[in-house]
Scaffold this motif. Structure first.
Motif, PDB file in Angstrom:
ATOM      1  N   PRO A 233      76.311 -41.032 -41.104  1.00  0.00           N
ATOM      2  CA  PRO A 233      76.575 -41.240 -39.574  1.00  0.00           C
ATOM      3  C   PRO A 233      77.200 -42.336 -39.373  1.00  0.00           C
ATOM      4  O   PRO A 233      76.601 -43.691 -39.793  1.00  0.00           O
ATOM      5  N   ARG A 234      78.267 -42.632 -38.430  1.00  0.00           N
ATOM      6  CA  ARG A 234      78.761 -44.007 -38.257  1.00  0.00           C
ATOM      7  C   ARG A 234      77.737 -44.802 -37.243  1.00  0.00           C
ATOM      8  O   ARG A 234      77.726 -46.096 -37.618  1.00  0.00           O
ATOM      9  N   VAL A 235      77.235 -44.117 -36.620  1.00  0.00           N
ATOM     10  CA  VAL A 235      76.308 -44.893 -35.829  1.00  0.00           C
ATOM     11  C   VAL A 235      74.898 -44.369 -35.725  1.00  0.00           C
ATOM     12  O   VAL A 235      74.564 -43.105 -36.107  1.00  0.00           O
ATOM     13  N   PRO A 236      73.861 -45.230 -36.281  1.00  0.00           N
ATOM     14  CA  PRO A 236      72.508 -44.811 -36.796  1.00  0.00           C
ATOM     15  C   PRO A 236      71.708 -44.569 -35.711  1.00  0.00           C
ATOM     16  O   PRO A 236      70.978 -45.433 -34.945  1.00  0.00           O
ATOM     17  N   ARG A 237      71.978 -43.397 -35.288  1.00  0.00           N
ATOM     18  CA  ARG A 237      71.216 -42.991 -33.809  1.00  0.00           C
ATOM     19  C   ARG A 237      69.759 -43.286 -33.766  1.00  0.00           C
ATOM     20  O   ARG A 237      68.897 -43.663 -32.734  1.00  0.00           O
ATOM     21  N   LYS A 238      68.969 -42.622 -34.657  1.00  0.00           N
ATOM     22  CA  LYS A 238      67.822 -42.936 -34.795  1.00  0.00           C
ATOM     23  C   LYS A 238      67.215 -44.283 -34.847  1.00  0.00           C
ATOM     24  O   LYS A 238      66.150 -44.587 -34.095  1.00  0.00           O
ATOM     25  N   LEU A 239      67.980 -45.082 -35.634  1.00  0.00           N
ATOM     26  CA  LEU A 239      67.570 -46.478 -35.803  1.00  0.00           C
ATOM     27  C   LEU A 239      67.726 -47.288 -34.026  1.00  0.00           C
ATOM     28  O   LEU A 239      66.889 -47.733 -33.605  1.00  0.00           O
ATOM     29  N   CYS A 240      68.796 -46.619 -33.668  1.00  0.00           N
ATOM     30  CA  CYS A 240      69.106 -47.346 -32.310  1.00  0.00           C
ATOM     31  C   CYS A 240      68.105 -47.010 -31.081  1.00  0.00           C
ATOM     32  O   CYS A 240      67.808 -47.631 -30.498  1.00  0.00           O
ATOM     33  N   GLY A 241      67.660 -45.596 -31.226  1.00  0.00           N
ATOM     34  CA  GLY A 241      66.634 -45.161 -30.287  1.00  0.00           C
ATOM     35  C   GLY A 241      65.403 -45.699 -30.667  1.00  0.00           C
ATOM     36  O   GLY A 241      64.761 -46.100 -29.702  1.00  0.00           O
ATOM     37  N   ALA A 242      65.000 -46.055 -31.875  1.00  0.00           N
ATOM     38  CA  ALA A 242      63.645 -46.708 -32.199  1.00  0.00           C
ATOM     39  C   ALA A 242      63.676 -48.048 -31.632  1.00  0.00           C
ATOM     40  O   ALA A 242      62.661 -48.563 -30.935  1.00  0.00           O
ATOM     41  N   ALA A 243      64.910 -48.774 -31.563  1.00  0.00           N
ATOM     42  CA  ALA A 243      65.153 -50.044 -31.102  1.00  0.00           C
ATOM     43  C   ALA A 243      64.985 -50.092 -29.610  1.00  0.00           C
ATOM     44  O   ALA A 243      64.356 -51.069 -28.863  1.00  0.00           O
ATOM     45  N   ILE A 244      65.553 -49.168 -29.190  1.00  0.00           N
ATOM     46  CA  ILE A 244      65.266 -49.021 -27.449  1.00  0.00           C
ATOM     47  C   ILE A 244      63.920 -48.920 -27.074  1.00  0.00           C
ATOM     48  O   ILE A 244      63.139 -49.298 -26.066  1.00  0.00           O
ATOM     49  N   LEU A 245      63.358 -48.095 -27.993  1.00  0.00           N
ATOM     50  CA  LEU A 245      61.667 -47.619 -27.584  1.00  0.00           C
ATOM     51  C   LEU A 245      60.987 -49.128 -27.957  1.00  0.00           C
ATOM     52  O   LEU A 245      60.021 -49.197 -27.125  1.00  0.00           O
ATOM     53  N   GLY A 246      61.384 -49.904 -28.955  1.00  0.00           N
ATOM     54  CA  GLY A 246      60.651 -50.888 -28.905  1.00  0.00           C
ATOM     55  C   GLY A 246      61.001 -51.808 -27.901  1.00  0.00           C
ATOM     56  O   GLY A 246      59.890 -52.636 -27.465  1.00  0.00           O
ATOM     57  N   LEU A 247      62.205 -51.692 -27.496  1.00  0.00           N
ATOM     58  CA  LEU A 247      62.486 -52.824 -26.251  1.00  0.00           C
ATOM     59  C   LEU A 247      61.586 -52.503 -25.067  1.00  0.00           C
ATOM     60  O   LEU A 247      61.117 -53.278 -24.286  1.00  0.00           O
ATOM     61  N   ALA A 248      61.515 -51.237 -24.839  1.00  0.00           N
ATOM     62  CA  ALA A 248      60.837 -50.670 -23.662  1.00  0.00           C
ATOM     63  C   ALA A 248      59.370 -51.156 -23.890  1.00  0.00           C
ATOM     64  O   ALA A 248      58.983 -51.478 -22.808  1.00  0.00           O
ATOM     65  N   ALA A 249      58.881 -50.930 -24.853  1.00  0.00           N
ATOM     66  CA  ALA A 249      57.197 -51.394 -25.330  1.00  0.00           C
ATOM     67  C   ALA A 249      57.334 -52.949 -24.781  1.00  0.00           C
ATOM     68  O   ALA A 249      56.328 -53.423 -24.205  1.00  0.00           O
ATOM     69  N   LEU A 250      58.215 -53.642 -25.310  1.00  0.00           N
ATOM     70  CA  LEU A 250      58.318 -55.361 -24.971  1.00  0.00           C
ATOM     71  C   LEU A 250      58.501 -55.577 -23.681  1.00  0.00           C
ATOM     72  O   LEU A 250      57.570 -56.318 -22.996  1.00  0.00           O
ATOM     73  N   LEU A 251      59.112 -54.959 -22.823  1.00  0.00           N
ATOM     74  CA  LEU A 251      59.235 -55.244 -21.314  1.00  0.00           C
ATOM     75  C   LEU A 251      58.132 -54.931 -20.829  1.00  0.00           C
ATOM     76  O   LEU A 251      57.640 -55.552 -19.965  1.00  0.00           O
ATOM     77  N   LEU A 252      57.492 -53.372 -21.103  1.00  0.00           N
ATOM     78  CA  LEU A 252      56.492 -53.125 -20.319  1.00  0.00           C
ATOM     79  C   LEU A 252      55.165 -54.068 -20.790  1.00  0.00           C
ATOM     80  O   LEU A 252      54.425 -54.407 -19.714  1.00  0.00           O
ATOM     81  N   ALA A 253      55.032 -54.673 -21.933  1.00  0.00           N
ATOM     82  CA  ALA A 253      54.036 -55.462 -22.119  1.00  0.00           C
ATOM     83  C   ALA A 253      54.056 -56.805 -21.593  1.00  0.00           C
ATOM     84  O   ALA A 253      53.475 -57.436 -21.231  1.00  0.00           O
ATOM     85  N   ALA A 254      55.635 -57.323 -21.232  1.00  0.00           N
ATOM     86  CA  ALA A 254      55.754 -58.610 -20.855  1.00  0.00           C
ATOM     87  C   ALA A 254      55.149 -58.827 -19.494  1.00  0.00           C
ATOM     88  O   ALA A 254      54.900 -59.921 -18.911  1.00  0.00           O
ATOM     89  N   SER A 255      55.023 -57.648 -18.610  1.00  0.00           N
ATOM     90  CA  SER A 255      54.520 -57.881 -17.209  1.00  0.00           C
ATOM     91  C   SER A 255      52.897 -57.973 -17.372  1.00  0.00           C
ATOM     92  O   SER A 255      52.555 -58.374 -16.212  1.00  0.00           O
ATOM     93  N   GLN A 256      52.344 -57.950 -18.555  1.00  0.00           N
ATOM     94  CA  GLN A 256      51.251 -57.825 -18.483  1.00  0.00           C
ATOM     95  C   GLN A 256      50.354 -59.294 -19.271  1.00  0.00           C
ATOM     96  O   GLN A 256      49.281 -59.391 -19.214  1.00  0.00           O
ATOM     97  N   PHE A 257      51.346 -60.256 -19.763  1.00  0.00           N
ATOM     98  CA  PHE A 257      50.994 -61.274 -20.319  1.00  0.00           C
ATOM     99  C   PHE A 257      51.839 -62.376 -19.897  1.00  0.00           C
ATOM    100  O   PHE A 257      52.950 -62.395 -19.587  1.00  0.00           O
ATOM    101  N   SER A 258      51.202 -63.691 -20.186  1.00  0.00           N
ATOM    102  CA  SER A 258      51.999 -64.845 -19.779  1.00  0.00           C
ATOM    103  C   SER A 258      52.627 -65.450 -20.803  1.00  0.00           C
ATOM    104  O   SER A 258      53.507 -66.208 -20.581  1.00  0.00           O
ATOM    105  N   THR A 259      52.491 -65.253 -22.087  1.00  0.00           N
ATOM    106  CA  THR A 259      53.290 -65.492 -23.230  1.00  0.00           C
ATOM    107  C   THR A 259      54.138 -64.250 -23.851  1.00  0.00           C
ATOM    108  O   THR A 259      53.796 -63.216 -23.677  1.00  0.00           O
ATOM    109  N   TRP A 260      55.049 -64.849 -24.546  1.00  0.00           N
ATOM    110  CA  TRP A 260      55.779 -63.592 -25.220  1.00  0.00           C
ATOM    111  C   TRP A 260      55.089 -63.077 -26.679  1.00  0.00           C
ATOM    112  O   TRP A 260      55.986 -62.392 -27.345  1.00  0.00           O
TER     113      TRP A 260
END
Length: 276
Positions: A79-106
């Protein structure tokens, strides 16, 4: 006892994986309560995070369907676009943003984001990363035979059309019979692509000579159509008979099972007669 997975079989069928993904979306259901806090910022945040997770899961589902087709296909492009890899990256980004509101550091949000990305890859795997089957010698040989068959059919059909333009039904039928006989030989060789290389050169020579005979017929048609037709009929029949006889001898030298080759010719003739 350890059972090793079949490398040619996907870990999960594309349809099964797609059916299970909505269950994973339920893990984000607590975000719905943000809609009832009375805060516009919380409501927009909930919609944003839910949309982000839905987009990631949709990409993974699409990638799973593509991978399922890739697995069962004998040849397939990665596949020209690795959809599963991109989807996993988006889920990781969602987890990062959700956790960011609960912690004072990154530090911890980044760790949660990386964990979400890694767990998604572990659960759903990577997209196919390379083309499949295009380096298979047997498959390449079969494709070469099929390509030569298509080219031969096109060349012989063009000769039939040129003869048909002379508006002489008997000659047209004769040339069509020549085309059918040669294509039967070519299709019989499809069952043994390894021996086709030695057959292709004489085939090219035959088509070239047949083209010359059709040109001679066209040139002599205006002067003496009857004589040109007779000459063409005799020469094209002798050319076809000689080519078929040499093809049989050549196949007999290469393969001791000449009866199998004759059977292939008979079966091909039967298929053609049934189609007609």
């Amino acid at each position: 006892m350890t059972t090793l997975p079949d490398p040619h079989k996907p870990r999960l069928d594309g349809c099964r994986m797609t059916a299970l993904l909505p269950v994973l979306f339920l893990a984000a259901s607590p975000l719905v309560f943000w809609l009832f806090t009375g805060s516009l910022g919380a409501a927009l945040g909930a919609v944003f995070h839910l949309g982000l997770i839905a987009a990631g899961l949709a990409l993974i589902a699409s990638g799973a369907r593509i991978e399922a087709r890739y697995r069962v296909a004998r040849t397939a492009r990665r596949p020209r676009v690795p959809r599963k890899l991109c989807g996993a990256a988006i889920l990781g980004l969602a987890a990062l943003l959700l956790a960011a509101s609960q912690f004072s550091t990154w530090t911890m949000p980044v760790a949660f984001g990386f964990a979400g990305f890694a767990l998604s890859l572990l659960a759903f795997g990577l997209d196919p990363m390379r083309d499949k089957g295009f380096d298979d010698p047997d498959l390449l040989a079969r494709h070469a035979v099929e390509r030569s068959l298509a080219e031969s059919d096109a060349s012989l059909t063009a000769l039939v059309d040129r003869v048909a333009r002379l508006d002489e039904p008997e000659l047209t039928l004769r040339m069509e019979a020549v085309r059918s006989a040669i294509l039967r030989l070519v299709r019989a060789h499809v069952s043994c692509p390894e021996s086709f290389a030695s057959f292709e050169k004489p085939l090219t020579a035959f088509i070239s000579i047949a083209d010359g005979e059709v040109s001679a017929l066209e040139n002599g048609w205006q002067q003496d159509s009857h004589r040109a037709a007779q000459r063409f009929s005799h020469r094209i029949a002798a050319l076809t008979d000689g080519f078929e006889a040499r093809a049989r001898k050549r196949r007999a030298r290469q393969d001791a099972d000449t009866y199998a080759f004759d059977a292939d010719l008979i079966l091909e003739r039967m298929r053609q007669n049934k189609a007609a």
